[in-house]
Design a protein around this motif. Structure first.
Motif, PDB file in Angstrom:
ATOM      1  N   LYS A 122       0.861  -1.372  -0.033  1.00  0.00           N
ATOM      2  CA  LYS A 122       0.012  -0.051  -0.009  1.00  0.00           C
ATOM      3  C   LYS A 122       0.862   1.255   0.165  1.00  0.00           C
ATOM      4  CE  LYS A 122      -2.224   1.429   3.527  1.00  0.00           C
ATOM      5  NZ  LYS A 122      -3.223   1.485   4.801  1.00  0.00           N
ATOM      6  N   ALA A 123       1.810   1.169   0.824  1.00  0.00           N
ATOM      7  CA  ALA A 123       2.769   2.456   1.010  1.00  0.00           C
ATOM      8  C   ALA A 123       3.460   2.737  -0.351  1.00  0.00           C
ATOM      9  CB  ALA A 123       3.646   2.292   2.067  1.00  0.00           C
ATOM     10  N   ILE A 124       3.854   1.584  -1.059  1.00  0.00           N
ATOM     11  CA  ILE A 124       4.518   1.930  -2.469  1.00  0.00           C
ATOM     12  C   ILE A 124       3.388   2.292  -3.548  1.00  0.00           C
ATOM     13  CG2 ILE A 124       5.610   0.574  -4.207  1.00  0.00           C
ATOM     14  CD1 ILE A 124       6.917  -1.080  -2.073  1.00  0.00           C
ATOM     15  N   VAL A 125       2.263   2.061  -3.272  1.00  0.00           N
ATOM     16  CA  VAL A 125       1.182   2.367  -4.334  1.00  0.00           C
ATOM     17  C   VAL A 125       1.056   4.168  -4.010  1.00  0.00           C
ATOM     18  CG1 VAL A 125      -0.920   2.252  -5.141  1.00  0.00           C
ATOM     19  CG2 VAL A 125       0.270   0.201  -4.630  1.00  0.00           C
ATOM     20  N   GLU A 126       0.970   4.459  -2.685  1.00  0.00           N
ATOM     21  CA  GLU A 126       0.719   5.709  -2.253  1.00  0.00           C
ATOM     22  C   GLU A 126       1.794   6.624  -2.927  1.00  0.00           C
ATOM     23  OE1 GLU A 126      -1.644   4.741   1.877  1.00  0.00           O
ATOM     24  OE2 GLU A 126       0.457   5.604   1.820  1.00  0.00           O
ATOM     25  N   HIS A 127       3.130   5.957  -2.697  1.00  0.00           N
ATOM     26  CA  HIS A 127       4.347   6.733  -3.134  1.00  0.00           C
ATOM     27  C   HIS A 127       4.250   7.100  -4.682  1.00  0.00           C
ATOM     28  CE1 HIS A 127       8.643   7.300  -3.288  1.00  0.00           C
ATOM     29  NE2 HIS A 127       8.657   7.008  -4.644  1.00  0.00           N
ATOM     30  N   GLU A 128       3.967   5.926  -5.490  1.00  0.00           N
ATOM     31  CA  GLU A 128       3.872   6.232  -7.078  1.00  0.00           C
ATOM     32  C   GLU A 128       2.845   7.028  -7.160  1.00  0.00           C
ATOM     33  OE1 GLU A 128       6.394   5.136  -8.591  1.00  0.00           O
ATOM     34  OE2 GLU A 128       7.259   3.738  -7.071  1.00  0.00           O
ATOM     35  N   LEU A 129       1.793   7.014  -6.511  1.00  0.00           N
ATOM     36  CA  LEU A 129       0.473   7.990  -7.044  1.00  0.00           C
ATOM     37  C   LEU A 129       0.922   9.407  -6.525  1.00  0.00           C
ATOM     38  CD1 LEU A 129      -2.422   6.002  -5.968  1.00  0.00           C
ATOM     39  CD2 LEU A 129      -2.337   6.732  -8.227  1.00  0.00           C
ATOM     40  N   LEU A 130       1.839   9.568  -5.494  1.00  0.00           N
ATOM     41  CA  LEU A 130       2.189  10.979  -5.317  1.00  0.00           C
ATOM     42  C   LEU A 130       2.922  11.661  -6.476  1.00  0.00           C
ATOM     43  CD1 LEU A 130       2.760  11.506  -1.333  1.00  0.00           C
ATOM     44  CD2 LEU A 130       1.146  12.485  -2.797  1.00  0.00           C
ATOM     45  N   HIS A 131       3.696  10.698  -6.909  1.00  0.00           N
ATOM     46  CA  HIS A 131       4.523  11.121  -8.135  1.00  0.00           C
ATOM     47  C   HIS A 131       3.511  11.294  -9.242  1.00  0.00           C
ATOM     48  CE1 HIS A 131       8.622  10.283  -7.244  1.00  0.00           C
ATOM     49  NE2 HIS A 131       8.403   8.864  -7.187  1.00  0.00           N
ATOM     50  N   ILE A 183       7.150   9.991   2.783  1.00  0.00           N
ATOM     51  CA  ILE A 183       7.178   8.745   2.021  1.00  0.00           C
ATOM     52  C   ILE A 183       7.544   8.880   0.610  1.00  0.00           C
ATOM     53  CG2 ILE A 183       4.790   9.191   0.760  1.00  0.00           C
ATOM     54  CD1 ILE A 183       3.834   6.392   1.638  1.00  0.00           C
ATOM     55  N   MET A 184       8.040  10.100   0.312  1.00  0.00           N
ATOM     56  CA  MET A 184       8.557  10.493  -0.895  1.00  0.00           C
ATOM     57  C   MET A 184      10.314  10.406  -0.741  1.00  0.00           C
ATOM     58  SD  MET A 184       6.241  10.297  -2.837  1.00  0.00           S
ATOM     59  CE  MET A 184       6.768  10.704  -4.395  1.00  0.00           C
ATOM     60  N   HIS A 185      10.790  10.080   0.531  1.00  0.00           N
ATOM     61  CA  HIS A 185      12.437  10.407   0.845  1.00  0.00           C
ATOM     62  C   HIS A 185      13.022   9.088   0.472  1.00  0.00           C
ATOM     63  CE1 HIS A 185      16.016  11.737   2.598  1.00  0.00           C
ATOM     64  NE2 HIS A 185      15.477  12.852   2.776  1.00  0.00           N
ATOM     65  N   TYR A 186      14.250   9.252   0.031  1.00  0.00           N
ATOM     66  CA  TYR A 186      15.128   8.185  -0.257  1.00  0.00           C
ATOM     67  C   TYR A 186      15.289   7.680   1.167  1.00  0.00           C
ATOM     68  CZ  TYR A 186      16.315   8.290  -5.240  1.00  0.00           C
ATOM     69  OH  TYR A 186      16.357   8.576  -6.589  1.00  0.00           O
ATOM     70  N   ARG A 187      15.811   6.251   0.880  1.00  0.00           N
ATOM     71  CA  ARG A 187      16.414   5.635   2.207  1.00  0.00           C
ATOM     72  C   ARG A 187      17.939   5.808   1.940  1.00  0.00           C
ATOM     73  NH1 ARG A 187      15.131   2.515  -2.114  1.00  0.00           N
ATOM     74  NH2 ARG A 187      16.499   0.802  -2.725  1.00  0.00           N
ATOM     75  N   PRO A 188      18.587   5.559   3.064  1.00  0.00           N
ATOM     76  CA  PRO A 188      19.966   5.981   2.917  1.00  0.00           C
ATOM     77  C   PRO A 188      20.833   5.016   2.221  1.00  0.00           C
ATOM     78  CG  PRO A 188      19.123   5.470   5.353  1.00  0.00           C
ATOM     79  CD  PRO A 188      18.078   5.147   4.508  1.00  0.00           C
ATOM     80  N   LEU A 189      20.457   3.821   1.855  1.00  0.00           N
ATOM     81  CA  LEU A 189      21.537   2.980   0.934  1.00  0.00           C
ATOM     82  C   LEU A 189      20.873   3.262  -0.500  1.00  0.00           C
ATOM     83  CD1 LEU A 189      21.877  -0.200   3.342  1.00  0.00           C
ATOM     84  CD2 LEU A 189      23.292   1.868   3.100  1.00  0.00           C
TER      85      LEU A 189
END
Ligand SMILES: [Zn+2]
Length: 641
Positions: A122-131, A183-189
């Motif tokens: 769900k969170a990944i779909v939310e992220h892509e939809l924010l794009h 939810i749009m921020h990159y992760r450290p790696l």
């Protein structure tokens, strides 16, 4: 980096029996979260609502269910809405292509959002939809260098462009501060060339464990979304109240009773739920004193008039009954009597005190289609009652209440005492169809490799309807939520996971004298670190909700695109309408590459190896060996288990 945020260690499902059978780590290759570049200034690229959508049949069934869940999160928090495609000229076609990606903004000709393998979260779909709605990654902001450091020499060669920032004549921060929790921020790696060495770190070290979170929208994500689209309201939030203000959200004391609810400030004797008694001069709740008055005396606390848009609502609130067993809290609705007056009453639900004096959560289904009020009635149950009924943190949404709610008290002490691999098991619940199911929680992980995570699994139970239920229970979606108990439902960042069933089986279990199905679920449902952040353990209670829903109606959802003057070829995954925004700005879709290993799709610092055009991730963590087992497993069984 010793501490790796949850997302990096793999947020997706690890099916335990696979682990058990193969005794090897299979969790290092996760979805390919392709980077892109926060809010687009070009207003011509903004959407009109509702946004038409197509769920193509290339999608996993679980992905279809998860996409609809993500729509509901948008409707709860904003004015963004979606509708099935009916020939409109612009729309979003959700398709299973390579990885998870989206264009930025409305292309005006129909566009894909790819929910690829292992992107069905769900969170990944939310992220892509924010794009798709017009937002770039958080670290693309013009002022990002004040907040994060980019370690250019640690970035995989050729991938540096993913860390570009955009100037304020191209993107806008919508007058919001830099948000590490977005939810749009990159992760450290992200895009690192050396395992476990970050490419992006936070100026305030505390946030190194926060950036890259994929629980849910942050508060700032919601603020920005609502500013960009001038949202004055949300679609499904009808009412909520934490009783912190003197107007108690417009709730009224009904005159037709013989006692009153009183707004009270938290005290050591009676702590509120909103702030758990941790703050001075704030932390209010409503209290009905049951220690005096005649038996049967009652007090009514009534909402303002509300106007529903749907036919079903979920009233969620916290209550505490400190008096003798037998005090009652009754939930009623009052509806339009046909003359425009909200007059007709109907009793919905009764909670009877059982002597347990803890704060408890309640979910009550209302089915109202016309203007109404809901109200609470407190009733003194016996002459020796010496306590009170308390209520706090009410939320009324036009959503369906969860089938299962499990409140685990004293979770901190359970964390301290429950061995790794040992589950706590819920009672069995029923879904709306009649299937019985239960949840197991592993406070210190299901296995040694993930002892710093809470694992969660679901199993079917034998139930009273088994003879008439369809077996195996195919095409059902299991969704488990660890609830962030923030009083504002729009700000909750709960952890939600779903999978769909493909097979089921059950064996007799002496411990419950019932049939139990195999446990399916996640070793890494939520990290201990995330669990202690936010309000997952308010009052030391972990609250889990779960559903087991039939998605059979989503097996065939794809509808043909009706040609318009533009090019509506949506099936090949290629950019359809490459509108050039500015000469010197990379195209507004997330970068894709012909090489499946570029960018590195492996999580957990996994090393990507290409073979026959397919990416295979090799784990580099302790106990992790070749991760292709996961690919092997999915190729054999499909993603649905
Ligand atoms: Zn992205």
């Amino acid at each position: 980096m010793d501490d790796i945020p949850e997302i990096n260690r793999g947020i997706l499902l690890l099916f335990f029996y696979v682990y058990q059978q193969h005794k090897t780590c299979i969790l290092c290759c996760q979805c390919v979260l392709q980077p892109s570049r926060n809010a687009i200034l070009d207003e011509t690229r903004r959407w009109k609502f509702p946004i038409p959508f197509i769920l193509t049949d290339s999608l996993e069934l679980n992905a279809k269910g998860v996409i609809l869940q993500a729509f509901e999160e948008y409707r709860l928090r904003s004015c963004v809405d979606f509708k099935p495609y009916e020939g409109e000229s612009t729309y979003i076609s959700f398709t299973k292509l390579s990885g998870c990606w989206s264009y930025v903004g409305d292309d005006k000709k129909g566009q894909n959002v790819s929910i690829g393998e292992r992107c069905d979260n769900k969170a990944i779909v939310e992220h892509e939809l924010l794009h798709a709605l017009g937002f770039y990654h958080e670290q693309s902001r013009a002022d990002r260098d004040d907040y994060v450091k980019i370690w250019w020499d640690q970035i995989e060669e050729g991938k540096e462009h993913n860390f570009n920032k955009y100037e304020d004549d191209f993107i806008t921060d919508l007058n919001t501060p830099y948000d590490y929790e977005s939810i749009m921020h990159y992760r450290p790696l992200s895009f690192n060339k050396n395992e476990s060495i970050p490419t992006i770190t936070a100026t305030i070290p505390f946030f190194n464990d926060v950036i890259g979170q994929r629980l849910d929208f942050s508060a700032v994500d919601i603020t920005r979304l609502n500013r960009m689209y001038d949202c004055a309201n949300t679609h499904t939030l009808l009412d909520q109240c934490s009783f912190e203000l003197n107007n108690i959200c417009g709730m009224i004391q009904n005159e037709d009773d013989n006692a009153d609810w009183v707004q009270m400030l938290s005290s050591p004797a009676d702590t509120d739920h909103t702030l758990s008694g941790r703050c001075r001069d704030s932390g209010y709740f409503m209290k009905f004193d049951t220690s005096s008055g005649v038996v049967g005396s009652s007090a009514l606390l009534e909402s303002r008039i509300l106007y529903p848009k749907r036919h079903e609502q979920c009233l969620n609130f916290f209550y505490k009954m400190t008096g003798a067993a037998g005090d009652k809290l009754v939930i009623w609705v009052r509806t339009d009597d046909g003359t425009g007056t909200v007059h007709n009453v109907k009793k919905i639900h009764t909670i009877t005190g059982d002597g347990d004096k803890a704060w408890k959560i309640a979910h009550v289904t209302l089915k109202v289609s016309e203007k109404f009020r809901y109200f609470f009635q407190g009733i003194r149950g016996s002459s020796n009652s010496s306590g009170a009924i308390l209520i706090d943190d009410i939320t009324l949404t036009e959503t369906i209440c969860p089938s299962a709610v499990w409140q685990i008290h004293n979770f901190t002490s359970l964390l301290a005492t429950t061995p790794n691999g040992t589950p706590l098991t819920s009672e069995c619940f029923y879904n709306p169809e009649g299937y019985s199911f239960g949840i197991s929680v592993y406070p210190n992980g299901r296995d040694d490799a993930y002892s710093d995570y809470v694992g969660m699994t679901m199993h079917l139970c034998s139930g009273e309807n088994d003879a008439v239920m369809e077996w195996p229970a195919m095409n059902r979606q299991v969704t488990i939520v660890a609830l962030d108990q923030d009083p504002d439902v729009k700000l909750r960042m709960s952890s939600t996971r779903s999978f769909t069933t493909a097979t089921s089986g059950a064996t007799w279990d002496d411990s419950c004298q019932c049939h139990r199905g195999t446990d399916f679920g996640w070793s890494t449902f939520i990290s201990h670190q995330h669990l202690r952040r936010r309000s997952f353990l308010k009052n030391d209670d972990l609250i889990i909700t779960a559903d087991f829903n039939d998605l059979t109606h989503l097996i065939k959802t794809e509808v043909p695109v009706i040609p318009t003057n533009g090019n509506n070829d949506i099936t090949d995954g290629k950019p359809m309408n490459m509108v050039k925004l500015r000469q010197d700005v990379p195209k507004h879709r997330e970068a894709r590459s012909a090489n499946p290993c570029h960018p590195n799709p492996c999580f957990n610092g996994g090393v990507c190896v290409e073979g026959k055009g397919k990416a295979t991730c090799r784990c580099v963590f302790v106990k992790c060996t070749v991760c292709s087992l996961l690919d092997y497993y999915f190729s054999k069984h499909g993603h649905n288990v």
